[in-house]
Design a protein around this motif. Structure first.
Motif, PDB file in Angstrom:
ATOM      1  N   VAL A  89       0.806  -1.217   0.000  1.00  0.00           N
ATOM      2  CA  VAL A  89       0.000   0.000   0.000  1.00  0.00           C
ATOM      3  C   VAL A  89       0.842   1.271   0.000  1.00  0.00           C
ATOM      4  O   VAL A  89       0.297   2.367  -0.208  1.00  0.00           O
ATOM      5  CB  VAL A  89      -0.963   0.014   1.206  1.00  0.00           C
ATOM      6  N   ALA A  90       2.136   1.165   0.222  1.00  0.00           N
ATOM      7  CA  ALA A  90       2.981   2.365   0.232  1.00  0.00           C
ATOM      8  C   ALA A  90       4.431   1.952   0.037  1.00  0.00           C
ATOM      9  O   ALA A  90       4.848   0.866   0.402  1.00  0.00           O
ATOM     10  CB  ALA A  90       2.818   3.141   1.545  1.00  0.00           C
ATOM     11  N   GLY A  91       5.179   2.859  -0.569  1.00  0.00           N
ATOM     12  CA  GLY A  91       6.603   2.624  -0.780  1.00  0.00           C
ATOM     13  C   GLY A  91       7.026   3.230  -2.119  1.00  0.00           C
ATOM     14  O   GLY A  91       6.190   3.696  -2.902  1.00  0.00           O
ATOM     15  N   PRO A  92       8.300   3.261  -2.389  1.00  0.00           N
ATOM     16  CA  PRO A  92       9.368   2.757  -1.519  1.00  0.00           C
ATOM     17  C   PRO A  92       9.905   3.818  -0.569  1.00  0.00           C
ATOM     18  O   PRO A  92       9.780   5.006  -0.814  1.00  0.00           O
ATOM     19  CB  PRO A  92      10.441   2.345  -2.524  1.00  0.00           C
ATOM     20  N   VAL A  93      10.522   3.350   0.496  1.00  0.00           N
ATOM     21  CA  VAL A  93      11.357   4.159   1.376  1.00  0.00           C
ATOM     22  C   VAL A  93      12.718   3.472   1.427  1.00  0.00           C
ATOM     23  O   VAL A  93      12.795   2.244   1.487  1.00  0.00           O
ATOM     24  CB  VAL A  93      10.738   4.290   2.782  1.00  0.00           C
ATOM     25  N   PHE A  94      13.776   4.278   1.390  1.00  0.00           N
ATOM     26  CA  PHE A  94      15.126   3.727   1.265  1.00  0.00           C
ATOM     27  C   PHE A  94      15.892   3.849   2.585  1.00  0.00           C
ATOM     28  O   PHE A  94      15.868   4.900   3.228  1.00  0.00           O
ATOM     29  CB  PHE A  94      15.906   4.462   0.170  1.00  0.00           C
ATOM     30  N   VAL A  95      16.572   2.778   2.948  1.00  0.00           N
ATOM     31  CA  VAL A  95      17.473   2.785   4.102  1.00  0.00           C
ATOM     32  C   VAL A  95      18.878   3.041   3.582  1.00  0.00           C
ATOM     33  O   VAL A  95      19.405   2.264   2.785  1.00  0.00           O
ATOM     34  CB  VAL A  95      17.435   1.445   4.863  1.00  0.00           C
ATOM     35  N   ARG A  96      19.483   4.098   4.025  1.00  0.00           N
ATOM     36  CA  ARG A  96      20.778   4.508   3.486  1.00  0.00           C
ATOM     37  C   ARG A  96      21.930   3.718   4.106  1.00  0.00           C
ATOM     38  O   ARG A  96      21.803   3.086   5.148  1.00  0.00           O
ATOM     39  CB  ARG A  96      21.013   5.999   3.723  1.00  0.00           C
ATOM     40  N   ASN A  97      23.060   3.776   3.396  1.00  0.00           N
ATOM     41  CA  ASN A  97      24.326   3.224   3.886  1.00  0.00           C
ATOM     42  C   ASN A  97      24.238   1.726   4.190  1.00  0.00           C
ATOM     43  O   ASN A  97      24.593   1.259   5.265  1.00  0.00           O
ATOM     44  CB  ASN A  97      24.791   3.977   5.142  1.00  0.00           C
ATOM     45  N   ARG A  98      23.763   0.976   3.205  1.00  0.00           N
ATOM     46  CA  ARG A  98      23.714  -0.474   3.327  1.00  0.00           C
ATOM     47  C   ARG A  98      24.632  -1.071   2.252  1.00  0.00           C
ATOM     48  O   ARG A  98      24.637  -0.617   1.110  1.00  0.00           O
ATOM     49  CB  ARG A  98      22.299  -1.007   3.134  1.00  0.00           C
ATOM     50  N   THR A  99      25.394  -2.057   2.636  1.00  0.00           N
ATOM     51  CA  THR A  99      26.344  -2.652   1.699  1.00  0.00           C
ATOM     52  C   THR A  99      25.895  -4.057   1.319  1.00  0.00           C
ATOM     53  O   THR A  99      25.238  -4.764   2.097  1.00  0.00           O
ATOM     54  CB  THR A  99      27.754  -2.710   2.297  1.00  0.00           C
ATOM     55  N   ARG A 100      26.296  -4.425   0.116  1.00  0.00           N
ATOM     56  CA  ARG A 100      26.060  -5.795  -0.374  1.00  0.00           C
ATOM     57  C   ARG A 100      27.281  -6.197  -1.181  1.00  0.00           C
ATOM     58  O   ARG A 100      27.595  -5.544  -2.182  1.00  0.00           O
ATOM     59  CB  ARG A 100      24.791  -5.864  -1.232  1.00  0.00           C
ATOM     60  N   GLU A 101      27.972  -7.230  -0.722  1.00  0.00           N
ATOM     61  CA  GLU A 101      29.190  -7.700  -1.378  1.00  0.00           C
ATOM     62  C   GLU A 101      30.207  -6.565  -1.539  1.00  0.00           C
ATOM     63  O   GLU A 101      30.847  -6.414  -2.571  1.00  0.00           O
ATOM     64  CB  GLU A 101      28.862  -8.337  -2.735  1.00  0.00           C
ATOM     65  N   GLY A 102      30.292  -5.728  -0.504  1.00  0.00           N
ATOM     66  CA  GLY A 102      31.263  -4.648  -0.490  1.00  0.00           C
ATOM     67  C   GLY A 102      30.872  -3.404  -1.257  1.00  0.00           C
ATOM     68  O   GLY A 102      31.643  -2.435  -1.291  1.00  0.00           O
ATOM     69  N   GLN A 103      29.696  -3.378  -1.842  1.00  0.00           N
ATOM     70  CA  GLN A 103      29.261  -2.223  -2.629  1.00  0.00           C
ATOM     71  C   GLN A 103      28.235  -1.420  -1.845  1.00  0.00           C
ATOM     72  O   GLN A 103      27.320  -1.981  -1.230  1.00  0.00           O
ATOM     73  CB  GLN A 103      28.658  -2.682  -3.958  1.00  0.00           C
ATOM     74  N   ALA A 104      28.372  -0.099  -1.863  1.00  0.00           N
ATOM     75  CA  ALA A 104      27.455   0.771  -1.131  1.00  0.00           C
ATOM     76  C   ALA A 104      26.124   0.869  -1.857  1.00  0.00           C
ATOM     77  O   ALA A 104      26.064   0.880  -3.088  1.00  0.00           O
ATOM     78  CB  ALA A 104      28.063   2.160  -0.966  1.00  0.00           C
ATOM     79  N   GLY A 105      25.059   0.934  -1.076  1.00  0.00           N
ATOM     80  CA  GLY A 105      23.740   1.041  -1.676  1.00  0.00           C
ATOM     81  C   GLY A 105      22.672   1.317  -0.633  1.00  0.00           C
ATOM     82  O   GLY A 105      22.957   1.868   0.446  1.00  0.00           O
ATOM     83  N   LEU A 106      21.453   0.915  -0.948  1.00  0.00           N
ATOM     84  CA  LEU A 106      20.307   1.173  -0.083  1.00  0.00           C
ATOM     85  C   LEU A 106      19.413  -0.061  -0.059  1.00  0.00           C
ATOM     86  O   LEU A 106      19.368  -0.823  -1.023  1.00  0.00           O
ATOM     87  CB  LEU A 106      19.493   2.378  -0.581  1.00  0.00           C
ATOM     88  N   GLU A 107      18.704  -0.232   1.052  1.00  0.00           N
ATOM     89  CA  GLU A 107      17.672  -1.254   1.120  1.00  0.00           C
ATOM     90  C   GLU A 107      16.323  -0.592   0.885  1.00  0.00           C
ATOM     91  O   GLU A 107      16.100   0.557   1.252  1.00  0.00           O
ATOM     92  CB  GLU A 107      17.728  -1.987   2.457  1.00  0.00           C
ATOM     93  N   VAL A 108      15.413  -1.352   0.266  1.00  0.00           N
ATOM     94  CA  VAL A 108      14.160  -0.796  -0.227  1.00  0.00           C
ATOM     95  C   VAL A 108      13.006  -1.343   0.608  1.00  0.00           C
ATOM     96  O   VAL A 108      12.793  -2.563   0.672  1.00  0.00           O
ATOM     97  CB  VAL A 108      13.957  -1.153  -1.712  1.00  0.00           C
ATOM     98  N   LEU A 109      12.248  -0.445   1.245  1.00  0.00           N
ATOM     99  CA  LEU A 109      11.144  -0.826   2.122  1.00  0.00           C
ATOM    100  C   LEU A 109       9.802  -0.505   1.480  1.00  0.00           C
ATOM    101  O   LEU A 109       9.636   0.534   0.845  1.00  0.00           O
ATOM    102  CB  LEU A 109      11.249  -0.091   3.459  1.00  0.00           C
TER     103      LEU A 109
END
Length: 271
Positions: A89-109
């Motif tokens: 019903v709502a989104g996205p909202v991003f969580v900053r400063n999240r890494t995956r396999e050493g790469q900087a990025g965001l998680e998506v809520l």
């Protein structure tokens, strides 16, 4: 001579100066003792986490409401594999400063409204790389599917708030209350769902951000650090002993001579 030397050491030890040093050594030993247990407790916490993972991570999913209720999430139920049906019903909202396999990025809520009613649940649908245009430019992500969807994932406890003001559509940590407010929810369950997969009514899986990696199972160096702190407990007392010994020898070098230095064979040949 040995008894006389030992008696001088004991008499020197009860002087105010060396009693103070002995007190500091004792305080240092107590601090090392507690620091060792602190590290050991951290080790045990990770062992317990791994035991929960072994029990829950690959288990058959159970209904979300069976594990996560408005009253809270039992710590022993974290990482339980669950399933739920509802609508985003709502989104996205991003969580900053999240890494995956050493790469900087965001998680998506996104916010999922369960079909059976009750508070909404925050769903972490995955990870996306940061935009090349800077931190304030949010990256493009696959949208959540419209209509009914069946989700499977793991129940997680939220993270602590970092107390930071963030731009619209972003949060500094995966704090469930802050994420729910950013998503415009009136009420959210006190935990979030880490997405494993989604299935539409026709049996297909919609596109989604990159899934997060498997949870970290490393125990870290805490057990070794604990043993190191405990082994260090005696260092202060050893220093006190050597300090008194050195002081006595300096006062009476003839009575307590130093051990003569051995001459190496090649030194004699060179002489």
């Amino acid at each position: 001579m040995y008894d006389g030397y030992r008696g001088r050491v004991l008499r020197r030890l009860v002087t105010p100066r060396w009693l103070g040093a002995l007190l500091l050594a004792a305080l240092f030993a107590v601090a090392c003792y507690h620091l060792g247990w602190w590290q050991y407790d951290r080790h045990l916490a990770k062992v317990e986490r791994n035991e929960r993972l072994d029990e829950h991570y690959r288990a058959a999913p159970v209904p979300l409401a069976q594990v996560l209720a408005p009253a809270g999430l039992d710590p022993d139920d974290e990482w339980t594999r669950v399933t739920a049906t509802g609508r985003y019903v709502a989104g996205p909202v991003f969580v900053r400063n999240r890494t995956r396999e050493g790469q900087a990025g965001l998680e998506v809520l996104w916010l999922l409204r369960p079909a059976g009613g009750g508070p909404d649940v925050v769903v972490d649908r995955g990870w996306v790389g940061a935009s090349d245009e800077g931190a304030r430019v949010l990256p493009e992500v696959p949208p959540a599917p419209g209509g009914d969807v069946e989700v499977t994932g793991w129940v997680r406890r939220g993270e602590a708030s970092r107390g930071r003001d963030m731009p619209q559509g972003q949060v500094a940590s995966l704090n469930v209350a802050e994420a729910g407010a950013a998503l415009g929810a009136a009420a959210v369950l006190p935990g979030y769902l880490l997405l494993e997969g989604e299935v539409l009514p026709d049996g297909t899986a919609p596109p989604r951000p990159l899934p997060l990696g498997t949870p970290d199972r490393s125990l870290g160096p805490h057990l070794a650090y604990g043993y190191q702190w405990w082994l260090t407990m005696s260092v202060g007392f050893v220093l006190v002993w050597f300090g008194i010994r050195r002081e006595l020898r300096a006062e009476d070098p003839e009575k307590y001579p130093r051990t003569p230095k051995k001459t190496r064979i090649w030194d004699e040949e060179d002489a």
